[in-house]
Design a protein around this motif. Structure first.
Motif, PDB file in Angstrom:
ATOM      1  N   ARG A 124      -3.007  -6.244   2.663  1.00 46.22           N
ATOM      2  CA  ARG A 124      -2.725  -4.888   2.182  1.00 46.22           C
ATOM      3  C   ARG A 124      -1.825  -4.200   3.208  1.00 46.22           C
ATOM      4  O   ARG A 124      -2.290  -3.761   4.248  1.00 46.22           O
ATOM      5  CB  ARG A 124      -4.037  -4.116   2.005  1.00 46.22           C
ATOM      6  CG  ARG A 124      -5.116  -4.881   1.238  1.00 46.22           C
ATOM      7  CD  ARG A 124      -6.428  -4.098   1.241  1.00 46.22           C
ATOM      8  NE  ARG A 124      -6.830  -3.705   2.589  1.00 46.22           N
ATOM      9  CZ  ARG A 124      -7.602  -4.439   3.389  1.00 46.22           C
ATOM     10  NH1 ARG A 124      -8.101  -5.590   2.995  1.00 46.22           N
ATOM     11  NH2 ARG A 124      -7.902  -4.009   4.598  1.00 46.22           N
ATOM     12  N   ILE A 125      -0.540  -4.141   2.907  1.00 43.25           N
ATOM     13  CA  ILE A 125       0.407  -3.670   3.913  1.00 43.25           C
ATOM     14  C   ILE A 125       1.119  -2.402   3.450  1.00 43.25           C
ATOM     15  O   ILE A 125       1.752  -2.380   2.392  1.00 43.25           O
ATOM     16  CB  ILE A 125       1.416  -4.784   4.257  1.00 43.25           C
ATOM     17  CG1 ILE A 125       0.648  -6.002   4.809  1.00 43.25           C
ATOM     18  CG2 ILE A 125       2.461  -4.288   5.254  1.00 43.25           C
ATOM     19  CD1 ILE A 125       1.526  -7.168   5.208  1.00 43.25           C
ATOM     20  N   GLY A 126       0.993  -1.348   4.252  1.00 45.80           N
ATOM     21  CA  GLY A 126       1.598  -0.066   3.919  1.00 45.80           C
ATOM     22  C   GLY A 126       2.756   0.295   4.813  1.00 45.80           C
ATOM     23  O   GLY A 126       3.926   0.188   4.431  1.00 45.80           O
ATOM     24  N   SER A 127       2.456   0.718   6.028  1.00 50.26           N
ATOM     25  CA  SER A 127       3.499   1.293   6.882  1.00 50.26           C
ATOM     26  C   SER A 127       4.614   0.316   7.239  1.00 50.26           C
ATOM     27  O   SER A 127       5.752   0.747   7.428  1.00 50.26           O
ATOM     28  CB  SER A 127       2.896   1.926   8.141  1.00 50.26           C
ATOM     29  OG  SER A 127       1.729   1.297   8.541  1.00 50.26           O
ATOM     30  N   VAL A 149       0.845  -1.196   0.000  1.00 47.25           N
ATOM     31  CA  VAL A 149       0.000   0.000   0.000  1.00 47.25           C
ATOM     32  C   VAL A 149       0.885   1.251   0.000  1.00 47.25           C
ATOM     33  O   VAL A 149       1.530   1.575   0.993  1.00 47.25           O
ATOM     34  CB  VAL A 149      -0.967  -0.007   1.198  1.00 47.25           C
ATOM     35  CG1 VAL A 149      -1.759   1.299   1.249  1.00 47.25           C
ATOM     36  CG2 VAL A 149      -1.927  -1.202   1.103  1.00 47.25           C
ATOM     37  N   MET A 193     -12.077  -4.694   6.766  1.00 52.38           N
ATOM     38  CA  MET A 193     -11.119  -4.224   7.766  1.00 52.38           C
ATOM     39  C   MET A 193     -11.648  -4.538   9.155  1.00 52.38           C
ATOM     40  O   MET A 193     -12.853  -4.477   9.393  1.00 52.38           O
ATOM     41  CB  MET A 193     -10.955  -2.709   7.647  1.00 52.38           C
ATOM     42  CG  MET A 193      -9.997  -2.293   6.551  1.00 52.38           C
ATOM     43  SD  MET A 193      -9.837  -0.506   6.481  1.00 52.38           S
ATOM     44  CE  MET A 193     -11.049  -0.114   5.239  1.00 52.38           C
ATOM     45  N   MET A 237     -13.584  -7.744   0.540  1.00 52.81           N
ATOM     46  CA  MET A 237     -12.533  -7.056   1.291  1.00 52.81           C
ATOM     47  C   MET A 237     -13.128  -6.522   2.593  1.00 52.81           C
ATOM     48  O   MET A 237     -14.290  -6.140   2.621  1.00 52.81           O
ATOM     49  CB  MET A 237     -11.985  -5.876   0.477  1.00 52.81           C
ATOM     50  CG  MET A 237     -10.831  -5.118   1.127  1.00 52.81           C
ATOM     51  SD  MET A 237     -11.323  -3.770   2.209  1.00 52.81           S
ATOM     52  CE  MET A 237     -11.086  -2.375   1.107  1.00 52.81           C
ATOM     53  N   LYS A 260      -0.002   4.481  -0.829  1.00 52.05           N
ATOM     54  CA  LYS A 260      -0.668   5.787  -0.715  1.00 52.05           C
ATOM     55  C   LYS A 260       0.154   6.741   0.144  1.00 52.05           C
ATOM     56  O   LYS A 260       0.744   6.321   1.146  1.00 52.05           O
ATOM     57  CB  LYS A 260      -2.068   5.616  -0.109  1.00 52.05           C
ATOM     58  CG  LYS A 260      -2.045   5.082   1.305  1.00 52.05           C
ATOM     59  CD  LYS A 260      -3.453   4.763   1.819  1.00 52.05           C
ATOM     60  CE  LYS A 260      -3.408   4.421   3.297  1.00 52.05           C
ATOM     61  NZ  LYS A 260      -4.611   3.710   3.746  1.00 52.05           N
ATOM     62  N   ILE A 303      -7.981   0.756  -3.275  1.00 50.74           N
ATOM     63  CA  ILE A 303      -8.460   0.257  -1.976  1.00 50.74           C
ATOM     64  C   ILE A 303      -9.216   1.303  -1.170  1.00 50.74           C
ATOM     65  O   ILE A 303      -9.627   1.027  -0.047  1.00 50.74           O
ATOM     66  CB  ILE A 303      -7.275  -0.288  -1.128  1.00 50.74           C
ATOM     67  CG1 ILE A 303      -6.265   0.827  -0.808  1.00 50.74           C
ATOM     68  CG2 ILE A 303      -6.584  -1.455  -1.841  1.00 50.74           C
ATOM     69  CD1 ILE A 303      -5.199   0.415   0.190  1.00 50.74           C
ATOM     70  N   ARG A 323       3.047   7.230   7.132  1.00 47.80           N
ATOM     71  CA  ARG A 323       2.599   8.161   6.086  1.00 47.80           C
ATOM     72  C   ARG A 323       2.573   9.576   6.616  1.00 47.80           C
ATOM     73  O   ARG A 323       2.191   9.799   7.762  1.00 47.80           O
ATOM     74  CB  ARG A 323       1.181   7.775   5.611  1.00 47.80           C
ATOM     75  CG  ARG A 323       1.154   6.532   4.774  1.00 47.80           C
ATOM     76  CD  ARG A 323      -0.257   6.195   4.378  1.00 47.80           C
ATOM     77  NE  ARG A 323      -1.037   5.654   5.471  1.00 47.80           N
ATOM     78  CZ  ARG A 323      -1.046   4.353   5.815  1.00 47.80           C
ATOM     79  NH1 ARG A 323      -0.303   3.488   5.173  1.00 47.80           N
ATOM     80  NH2 ARG A 323      -1.788   3.952   6.817  1.00 47.80           N
ATOM     81  N   MET A 370      -3.828  -5.655   7.512  1.00 46.08           N
ATOM     82  CA  MET A 370      -2.972  -4.500   7.253  1.00 46.08           C
ATOM     83  C   MET A 370      -1.711  -4.674   8.122  1.00 46.08           C
ATOM     84  O   MET A 370      -1.499  -5.739   8.691  1.00 46.08           O
ATOM     85  CB  MET A 370      -3.715  -3.202   7.601  1.00 46.08           C
ATOM     86  CG  MET A 370      -5.176  -3.291   7.212  1.00 46.08           C
ATOM     87  SD  MET A 370      -6.174  -1.798   7.128  1.00 46.08           S
ATOM     88  CE  MET A 370      -5.438  -0.599   8.160  1.00 46.08           C
ATOM     89  N   SER A 371      -0.905  -3.630   8.206  1.00 47.15           N
ATOM     90  CA  SER A 371       0.380  -3.778   8.924  1.00 47.15           C
ATOM     91  C   SER A 371       0.212  -4.342  10.341  1.00 47.15           C
ATOM     92  O   SER A 371       0.973  -5.204  10.763  1.00 47.15           O
ATOM     93  CB  SER A 371       1.096  -2.432   9.005  1.00 47.15           C
ATOM     94  OG  SER A 371       1.546  -2.050   7.735  1.00 47.15           O
TER      95      SER A 371
HETATM   96  C1  PLP Z   1      -4.021   2.464   4.210  1.00 47.90           C
HETATM   97  C2  PLP Z   1      -4.718   1.176   4.042  1.00 47.90           C
HETATM   98  C3  PLP Z   1      -4.048  -0.040   4.297  1.00 47.90           C
HETATM   99  C4  PLP Z   1      -2.615  -0.137   4.794  1.00 47.90           C
HETATM  100  O1  PLP Z   1      -2.519   0.263   6.117  1.00 47.90           O
HETATM  101  P1  PLP Z   1      -1.142   0.047   6.961  1.00 47.90           P
HETATM  102  O2  PLP Z   1      -1.602   0.052   8.358  1.00 47.90           O
HETATM  103  O3  PLP Z   1      -0.256   1.181   6.617  1.00 47.90           O
HETATM  104  O4  PLP Z   1      -0.577  -1.253   6.559  1.00 47.90           O
HETATM  105  C5  PLP Z   1      -4.736  -1.215   4.065  1.00 47.90           C
HETATM  106  N1  PLP Z   1      -6.013  -1.207   3.624  1.00 47.90           N
HETATM  107  C6  PLP Z   1      -6.690  -0.069   3.391  1.00 47.90           C
HETATM  108  C7  PLP Z   1      -8.083  -0.151   2.906  1.00 47.90           C
HETATM  109  C8  PLP Z   1      -6.061   1.156   3.600  1.00 47.90           C
HETATM  110  O5  PLP Z   1      -6.752   2.285   3.359  1.00 47.90           O
END
Ligand code: PLP
Length: 224
Positions: free
Chosen positions: A211-214, A23, A153, A151, A25, A67, A220, A195-196
């Protein structure tokens, strides 16, 4: 923070068959390029404008997952650019995606977003609502959209028991739809959770798309 190291560390821990969406963004193109050069080909973005700018600049074989909440007036801008829109949160949005995809002469892959978390701000269908949508057979009208799965959360909390309960609810919703033979759904097999902070729990609950971002790109900066 070394992006390539972070990705390889996560990949080593992910069971085979679980897809990693990086991820990106709020992170610059240079960071995505760094991840891409290390072999990561699938990225997630959540804002239309930002996604379109990155799409233009970056390699064309990137598999982009959208996403974030998608406003109906922006659908047209992303049709044909995504491998998967993970965040379909209303029938209206789904119909629009279908219309625009048909006009463009292509098929768009989507996931239906399930809402189970406690926060007010999260979008999506409640489990009963989504099951109702399939029962009403609304999906049979779609001409140019392929629903590939679900999907969701979990609640944003340190209470991992609560998180696991949320994931189980999303997984159950996914399974009830997938296993209903009367729908004759083909390729309804993506369960996107994690997620993370909670992907290990998500994978234990059956997720095959995290879905892994940080944990890859660092924190961010929402100011930019
Ligand atoms: C931002 C986001 C993520 C990633 O989040 P992290 O905690 O940074 O891994 C995953 N899914 C969705 C829908 C997001 O908006």
């Amino acid at each position: 923070m070394d992006i390539a190291d972070n990705i390889s560390r996560i990949k080593k821990e992910l069971p085979s068959g679980v897809k990693l969406v990086a991820v990106s963004k709020f992170h610059p193109v240079s960071c995505i390029q760094e991840a891409y050069d290390s072999g990561q080909k699938c990225f997630g973005e959540s804002r239309v404008q930002e996604f379109c700018e990155k799409y233009e600049i970056l390699p064309k074989d990137i598999e982009w997952h959208f996403i974030g909440h998608l406003q109906t007036n922006k659908v047209k801008k992303i049709i044909g650019k995504t491998a998967l829109i993970e965040s379909v949160d209303s029938e209206r949005l789904l119909e629009l995606i279908d219309e625009e995809s048909a006009k463009a002469g292509l098929v768009t892959n989507v996931l239906m977003q399930v809402h189970v978390a406690q926060e007010e701000t999260k979008f999506g269908f409640y489990p009963d609502e989504l099951i109702g949508y399939f029962e009403s057979r609304g999906f049979e009208k779609l001409k140019a959209t392929h629903i590939c799965g679900v999907m969701g959360m979990a609640t944003n909390t340190d209470d991992m028991q609560r998180v696991t309960e949320d994931f189980k609810k999303i997984e159950e919703t996914f399974r009830l739809i997938r296993d209903n033979e009367s729908y004759s759904l083909r390729g309804f097999d993506v369960l996107s959770m994690g997620m993370s902070g909670d992907w290990r729990q998500a994978v234990e609950c059956g997720s095959n798309n995290v879905r892994i971002g940080s944990s890859i790109f660092g924190l961010r900066n929402y100011q930019n």
